[in-house]
Design a protein around this motif. Structure first.
Motif, PDB file in Angstrom:
ATOM      1  N   VAL A 154      12.404  46.000  38.597  1.00 24.08           N
ATOM      2  CA  VAL A 154      13.305  46.419  39.688  1.00 24.08           C
ATOM      3  C   VAL A 154      14.309  47.466  39.187  1.00 24.08           C
ATOM      4  O   VAL A 154      14.705  48.377  39.924  1.00 24.08           O
ATOM      5  CB  VAL A 154      14.043  45.229  40.359  1.00 24.08           C
ATOM      6  N   GLY A 155      14.670  47.345  37.917  1.00 23.85           N
ATOM      7  CA  GLY A 155      15.612  48.319  37.332  1.00 23.85           C
ATOM      8  C   GLY A 155      15.038  49.721  37.293  1.00 23.85           C
ATOM      9  O   GLY A 155      15.744  50.689  37.551  1.00 23.85           O
ATOM     10  N   GLY A 156      13.751  49.824  36.981  1.00 29.46           N
ATOM     11  CA  GLY A 156      13.092  51.134  36.937  1.00 29.46           C
ATOM     12  C   GLY A 156      13.106  51.792  38.301  1.00 29.46           C
ATOM     13  O   GLY A 156      13.405  52.995  38.434  1.00 29.46           O
ATOM     14  N   ILE A 157      12.804  51.010  39.325  1.00 33.42           N
ATOM     15  CA  ILE A 157      12.797  51.555  40.691  1.00 33.42           C
ATOM     16  C   ILE A 157      14.224  51.944  41.097  1.00 33.42           C
ATOM     17  O   ILE A 157      14.461  52.998  41.680  1.00 33.42           O
ATOM     18  CB  ILE A 157      12.169  50.533  41.672  1.00 33.42           C
ATOM     19  N   GLY A 158      15.175  51.083  40.734  1.00 32.57           N
ATOM     20  CA  GLY A 158      16.582  51.357  41.043  1.00 32.57           C
ATOM     21  C   GLY A 158      17.078  52.626  40.360  1.00 32.57           C
ATOM     22  O   GLY A 158      17.791  53.431  40.962  1.00 32.57           O
ATOM     23  N   LEU A 159      16.648  52.827  39.114  1.00 39.11           N
ATOM     24  CA  LEU A 159      17.088  54.007  38.357  1.00 39.11           C
ATOM     25  C   LEU A 159      16.619  55.303  39.025  1.00 39.11           C
ATOM     26  O   LEU A 159      17.402  56.244  39.197  1.00 39.11           O
ATOM     27  CB  LEU A 159      16.529  53.915  36.921  1.00 39.11           C
ATOM     28  N   VAL A 160      15.359  55.309  39.424  1.00 41.51           N
ATOM     29  CA  VAL A 160      14.808  56.498  40.092  1.00 41.51           C
ATOM     30  C   VAL A 160      15.539  56.759  41.407  1.00 41.51           C
ATOM     31  O   VAL A 160      15.930  57.892  41.715  1.00 41.51           O
ATOM     32  CB  VAL A 160      13.281  56.310  40.319  1.00 41.51           C
ATOM     33  N   LEU A 161      15.738  55.702  42.165  1.00 43.84           N
ATOM     34  CA  LEU A 161      16.423  55.826  43.464  1.00 43.84           C
ATOM     35  C   LEU A 161      17.851  56.348  43.269  1.00 43.84           C
ATOM     36  O   LEU A 161      18.317  57.241  43.998  1.00 43.84           O
ATOM     37  CB  LEU A 161      16.438  54.457  44.151  1.00 43.84           C
ATOM     38  N   MET A 162      18.507  55.826  42.255  1.00 51.43           N
ATOM     39  CA  MET A 162      19.900  56.210  41.996  1.00 51.43           C
ATOM     40  C   MET A 162      19.994  57.706  41.621  1.00 51.43           C
ATOM     41  O   MET A 162      20.796  58.441  42.212  1.00 51.43           O
ATOM     42  CB  MET A 162      20.448  55.355  40.851  1.00 51.43           C
ATOM     43  N   ILE A 163      19.147  58.135  40.695  1.00 49.17           N
ATOM     44  CA  ILE A 163      19.188  59.547  40.276  1.00 49.17           C
ATOM     45  C   ILE A 163      18.866  60.444  41.470  1.00 49.17           C
ATOM     46  O   ILE A 163      19.539  61.448  41.726  1.00 49.17           O
ATOM     47  CB  ILE A 163      18.201  59.801  39.107  1.00 49.17           C
ATOM     48  N   TYR A 164      17.857  60.056  42.221  1.00 50.47           N
ATOM     49  CA  TYR A 164      17.409  60.872  43.367  1.00 50.47           C
ATOM     50  C   TYR A 164      18.537  61.024  44.393  1.00 50.47           C
ATOM     51  O   TYR A 164      18.825  62.123  44.865  1.00 50.47           O
ATOM     52  CB  TYR A 164      16.189  60.195  44.002  1.00 50.47           C
ATOM     53  N   MET A 165      19.175  59.903  44.697  1.00 54.82           N
ATOM     54  CA  MET A 165      20.215  59.937  45.737  1.00 54.82           C
ATOM     55  C   MET A 165      21.440  60.733  45.297  1.00 54.82           C
ATOM     56  O   MET A 165      22.045  61.449  46.095  1.00 54.82           O
ATOM     57  CB  MET A 165      20.608  58.511  46.122  1.00 54.82           C
ATOM     58  N   ILE A 166      21.786  60.618  44.025  1.00 55.17           N
ATOM     59  CA  ILE A 166      22.958  61.365  43.538  1.00 55.17           C
ATOM     60  C   ILE A 166      22.672  62.870  43.587  1.00 55.17           C
ATOM     61  O   ILE A 166      23.463  63.651  44.106  1.00 55.17           O
ATOM     62  CB  ILE A 166      23.333  60.913  42.100  1.00 55.17           C
ATOM     63  N   VAL A 167      21.507  63.246  43.079  1.00 58.72           N
ATOM     64  CA  VAL A 167      21.186  64.681  43.016  1.00 58.72           C
ATOM     65  C   VAL A 167      20.988  65.266  44.418  1.00 58.72           C
ATOM     66  O   VAL A 167      21.299  66.437  44.659  1.00 58.72           O
ATOM     67  CB  VAL A 167      19.965  64.919  42.097  1.00 58.72           C
ATOM     68  N   ALA A 168      20.511  64.436  45.348  1.00 62.76           N
ATOM     69  CA  ALA A 168      20.299  64.919  46.727  1.00 62.76           C
ATOM     70  C   ALA A 168      21.603  65.295  47.422  1.00 62.76           C
ATOM     71  O   ALA A 168      21.582  65.907  48.486  1.00 62.76           O
ATOM     72  CB  ALA A 168      19.566  63.862  47.537  1.00 62.76           C
ATOM     73  N   LYS A 169      22.719  64.933  46.822  1.00 62.53           N
ATOM     74  CA  LYS A 169      24.008  65.322  47.406  1.00 62.53           C
ATOM     75  C   LYS A 169      24.601  66.562  46.719  1.00 62.53           C
ATOM     76  O   LYS A 169      25.717  66.964  46.995  1.00 62.53           O
ATOM     77  CB  LYS A 169      24.998  64.141  47.343  1.00 62.53           C
ATOM     78  N   VAL A 170      23.839  67.125  45.800  1.00 64.19           N
ATOM     79  CA  VAL A 170      24.243  68.399  45.187  1.00 64.19           C
ATOM     80  C   VAL A 170      23.209  69.478  45.550  1.00 64.19           C
ATOM     81  O   VAL A 170      23.553  70.599  45.899  1.00 64.19           O
ATOM     82  CB  VAL A 170      24.343  68.268  43.640  1.00 64.19           C
ATOM     83  N   TYR A 212      12.126  64.859  43.098  1.00 67.78           N
ATOM     84  CA  TYR A 212      11.735  63.741  42.222  1.00 67.78           C
ATOM     85  C   TYR A 212      11.619  64.177  40.763  1.00 67.78           C
ATOM     86  O   TYR A 212      11.614  63.339  39.870  1.00 67.78           O
ATOM     87  CB  TYR A 212      10.416  63.120  42.687  1.00 67.78           C
ATOM     88  N   ALA A 213      11.510  65.491  40.529  1.00 66.46           N
ATOM     89  CA  ALA A 213      11.370  65.971  39.149  1.00 66.46           C
ATOM     90  C   ALA A 213      12.575  65.561  38.306  1.00 66.46           C
ATOM     91  O   ALA A 213      12.442  65.278  37.119  1.00 66.46           O
ATOM     92  CB  ALA A 213      11.214  67.484  39.145  1.00 66.46           C
ATOM     93  N   ILE A 214      13.735  65.498  38.934  1.00 69.79           N
ATOM     94  CA  ILE A 214      14.961  65.173  38.191  1.00 69.79           C
ATOM     95  C   ILE A 214      14.929  63.726  37.680  1.00 69.79           C
ATOM     96  O   ILE A 214      15.574  63.398  36.684  1.00 69.79           O
ATOM     97  CB  ILE A 214      16.221  65.441  39.066  1.00 69.79           C
TER      98      ILE A 214
END
Lengths: 181, 467
Positions: free
Chosen positions: B418-434, B110-112
Motif C-alpha cells: 500500500v505504501g508503494g501505491i501511496g508514494l506514487v499517488l503522492m508524488i503525482y498529486m503534488i507535481v500536478a499542482k505545479v 507519471y514519469a516523475i
C-alpha cells in the motif's frame, strides 16, 4: 557599396525591438508578409504563438534547428564510453570460461545499448536548451495575451525604418505595439 | 471547484478559445480543493505506512532474501503501471492521434513518479545475489543470467543504469513537453507553486524556433523512452525474477512483461482520466471519445496478453523438460495457482468480456471498470512472479531442487504494497499542482484543427492534420 561593408553598417546601426500583437492569426500572417516586403530580413522577425502552428503558416522563413545533431553526438560518446567500460572490466577481470573469448559480446551489447541511450538522452536535453536559448537572463519583449491566442510579431527595426514599419503593422491590424531598446 | 466550465465539450468537440483553456486550467491547477487535500493526506498516510513496513522488514526481519519479495513485486508493479503510463502519450503523439491530446499530460506526468521507484529499488539491488558468490571459482555456483560470465555485480550496476536512464528520459520528456504550460501557469497564477513553474520555464516565449526545437526533442525523447522502457522490462524481469529460479529460461517472458506494461499503461491512464472527469471536474477534456479510443487499444492489448502468455506457457508445457515443468508447477499450477487464475481472469477474461461490447466500450464507466480490473490483476500477477522468485533459497543450479510454499504477505509486506501505491499517488498529486495536468498547448492545438461540419442531415467531426 561593398557587401561586407554594408553588413557592418547594418550591424552597427542602432536597432530596437518592436512587438506587435494581433488578435487574429490571418492578420499576423499578412503583416509578416508586408514587413518582409518592406525590407525587414527574416532573421529580424520572430513570431510568437500560444501553441505550435504548422511551419510556414505565417509565411515565415524556415529557421533550421540542430536538435537532431545532439543525440547523435551523445549516442556516439555514450557508445564509446560503454565499450570502454565493458572491455575494460572484462580485460581487468579475465575469466576464461568454456573456451569462450574474454570479451563476451552479448552482455557487451546490452551495456552499449544502455550507454548509447543515456548519451543520446543527455545530449538531447542539452540540445533543446541550446536551440531554444533557455534559460535566458531576460524575457525580452513579451505579452501574456500570446498564451490566450494573440499572435506576437517581434521585429528588430532600425532608426531608418522604425516609423514606416510601425505604421505598416498598425495598418495590418496590430492591436498594440510595444517597444524596447 | 466549479462544475460548469468554459471550455465545454459539444458532440465530442472541445468548444472554446485559447484564453478559455488557459484560464480554466490555470484556475484548476492553482486551486486546492477539499477532496484534493483529503486524497493527498491519504496518500501521505499510505506512504508513511509503507515506510514503517519497510523499516520493519529491514530491521526486524531475517537475513533471508525472501523477505524482499513483496518489495520486488511492488517495484515490478510500478514499472508496469506508473513508469509505463508515458507510453500512452508517446504512442498518441507519434501517430498524431487527436483524441490523445488532452490526456497526454495525464500520462507523461507519471514519469516523475520514477523518483519514488528509484528509492524503492535501492534495497532490492542490495539484496540481489551476486552472479557467483565465489569469484575465484565462478563455475562452481553460477546463476544463469543474461550477463553470461561477467563480473559478479554486473546485474546490479547495469540494471540500476537502465532504471536511471528511463527515469531521466521520462522526467526530461515531461519537463520539455510542459515548458509552455508551466510558463502560462507561472505568468497567470500567484504563489509559490506558480513561481516554481515560472522558474522551470524561464524565458519561454513561444517563438517558432522554440516550438520547433521542442517538438524535435519530444520526438527524440519519446523514441528513447520507448527503447529504455523495453530494456528495463527485459533486464528487470530477467534479473529480478527469471535468474532467481533455476531452470526458468524463457525468451518470451520479458516480452510478455513489457507487453503487460503497455496494457497497464492504458489502464493507468484510463483510471486517472476517469477520476479526473468524475471528481476533478475535467469533463470538457475527457469525453467518451477518449475512453472509447483508449478502450479499443486496451482490448487489443488484453488479447495480446493472452497470446504472449500462452506462447511462453505452451513451449514449456509441450517440451516436458523436467526443469521447465518444475517452473510451471511452481508458478502456475501448484504454489501460485490461485494468484495465476486471478491474474488470468482480471488481465484477460474480464477486460475481454467487458470491452468486447461496443456499447460498453463507448462509455466512460465501462472502459474504466475494465482498466481497474487490469490494474488489480497486474498487482496480483507481479506478486505471483516476484514473491515466488524471491522465495527460492538456492538460485544457483540448473533446476528447482525444492519448491517453497506460496509466501503469504505478512503485515509489513502488505504495508509495503500500500505504501508503494501511496508514494506514487503522492508524488503525482503534488507535481500536478505545479505542472498543469491538462496539456494546454496541445488542447489549444486541437482547437485549431478540429471542428464540426455538416454533411446532408448530419454533423460530423472534421480533423485537420498539419503534416
Amino acid at each position: 557599396m561593398i557587401p561586407w561593408l554594408n553588413k557592418i553598417r547594418e550591424n552597427v546601426m542602432v536597432k530596437k525591438q518592436v512587438l506587435a500583437l494581433f488578435d487574429d492569426a490571418a492578420k499576423a500572417a499578412d503583416a509578416n508578409e508586408a514587413v518582409m516586403k518592406e525590407g525587414v530580413k527574416p532573421g529580424d522577425i520572430e513570431i510568437m504563438t500560444g501553441c505550435p502552428y504548422p511551419e510556414g503558416a505565417f509565411g515565415e522563413h524556415d529557421k533550421p534547428h540542430r536538435v537532431y545533431r545532439f543525440p547523435f553526438i551523445g549516442a556516439l560518446l555514450g557508445f564509446s564510453m560503454a565499450m570502454l567500460i565493458t572491455a575494460g572490466t572484462q580485460l581487468s577481470w579475465p575469466l576464461i570460461t568454456g573456451g569462450k573469448p574474454i570479451l563476451s559480446l552479448p552482455p557487451m551489447v546490452i551495456i552499449a545499448y544502455e550507454g548509447t541511450l543515456l548519451g543520446a538522452v543527455l545530449f538531447t536535453i542539452v540540445g533543446v536548451l541550446f536551440e531554444s536559448r533557455l534559460p535566458r537572463v531576460g524575457l525580452g519583449l513579451y505579452d501574456d495575451r500570446i498564451t490566450e491566442g494573440y499572435i506576437g510579431l517581434l521585429l528588430n527595426v532600425t532608426e531608418d525604418n522604425d516609423f514606416a514599419i510601425k505604421k505598416l503593422l498598425q495598418k495590418h491590424g496590430a492591436q498594440e505595439l510595444k517597444e524596447e531598446g | 471547484m466549479k462544475t460548469t466550465i468554459s471550455p465545454s465539450l459539444h458532440d465530442g468537440v472541445l468548444q472554446g478559445t485559447f484564453g478559455d483553456v488557459s484560464r480554466d486550467v490555470v484556475q484548476r491547477t492553482s486551486t486546492i480543493g477539499g477532496l484534493y487535500k483529503k486524497v493527498l493526506g491519504a496518500s501521505f498516510a499510505l506512504t508513511g505506512v509503507g515506510v514503517v513496513g519497510f523499516l520493519l522488514i529491514a530491521f526486524t526481519g531475517s537475513d533471508d532474501r525472501s523477505q524482499w519479495g513483496y518489495l520486488a513485486a511492488m517495484v515490478g508493479y510500478l514499472l508496469t503501471t506508473a513508469l509505463a503510463a508515458p507510453m500512452v502519450s508517446i504512442a498518441c503523439r507519434s501517430v498524431r492521434a487527436n483524441w490523445g491530446k488532452p490526456l497526454a499530460r495525464v500520462a507523461e506526468l507519471y514519469a516523475i513518479t520514477g523518483l519514488g521507484v528509484l528509492l524503492a529499488y535501492v534495497p532490492l539491488v542490495v539484496a540481489l545475489p551476486a552472479l557467483y558468490p565465489n569469484s575465484d571459482a565462478p563455475r562452481e555456483s553460477l546463476r544463469h543470467t543474461i550477463w553470461v560470465f561477467w563480473h559478479p555485480h554486473a546485474p546490479h550496476i547495469y540494471d540500476s543504469l537502465a532504471l536511471l536512464t528511463l527515469v531521466i528520459t521520462g522526467i526530461a520528456l515531461l519537463l520539455i513537453s510542459s515548458i509552455p504550460d508551466m510558463a502560462d501557469f507561472g505568468a497567470k497564477a500567484t504563489g509559490k507553486r506558480a513561481s516554481i513553474a515560472a522558474r522551470l520555464s524561464k524565458s519561454w516565449r513561444g517563438t517558432q524556433k522554440q516550438w520547433k526545437a521542442r517538438r524535435a526533442a519530444i520526438g527524440l525523447l519519446s523514441g528513447l523512452y520507448f527503447m529504455g522502457f523495453l530494456t528495463l522490462h527485459y533486464q528487470y524481469s530477467s534479473d529480478f525474477a527469471m535468474s532467481l529460479v533455476p531452470g526458468w529460461k524463457d525468451s518470451i517472458f520479458p516480452v510478455w512483461h513489457a507487453l503487460s506494461g503497455l496494457q497497464c499503461a492504458c489502464a493507468t491512464v484510463m483510471v486517472t482520466m476517469y477520476a479526473l472527469r468524475r471528481w476533478g471536474g475535467y469533463t470538457a477534456y475527457f469525453g467518451v471519445n477518449q475512453f472509447w479510443s483508449l478502450g479499443k487499444i486496451m482490448l487489443a492489448l488484453s488479447l495480446l496478453w493472452f497470446y504472449f502468455w500462452f506462447m511462453g506457457f505452451f513451449t514449456f508445457w509441450y517440451g516436458r523438460i523436467p526443469a521447465e515443468m518444475a517452473v510451471l508447477e511452481f508458478l502456475f499450477t501448484e504454489q501460485y495457482r490461485i494468484l495465476f487464475l486471478v491474474a488470468f481472469i482480471l488481465n484477460f477474461l474480464a477486460p475481454l468480456l467487458i470491452l468486447v461490447w461496443n456499447k460498453v466500450r463507448r462509455s466512460t464507466g465501462g472502459p474504466a471498470l475494465a482498466a481497474l480490473l487490469i490494474l488489480i490483476g497486474a498487482l496480483v500477477d507481479r506478486i505471483r512472479i516476484y514473491v515466488g522468485s524471491w522465495s527460492i533459497e538456492d538460485s544457483f543450479g540448473h533446476s528447482l531442487k525444492e519448491m517453497p510454499p506460496a509466501q503469504l504477505p505478512t503485515i509489513p509486506d502488505a504495508m509495503v504494497i500500500v505504501g508503494g501505491i501511496g508514494l506514487v499517488l503522492m508524488i503525482y498529486m503534488i507535481v500536478a499542482k505545479v505542472i498543469p495536468i491538462i496539456s494546454m498547448w496541445e488542447t489549444k492545438e486541437q482547437l485549431l484543427y478540429v471542428s464540426h461540419r455538416s454533411l446532408l442531415k448530419k454533423k460530423y467531426m472534421l480533423i485537420g492534420k498539419p503534416d
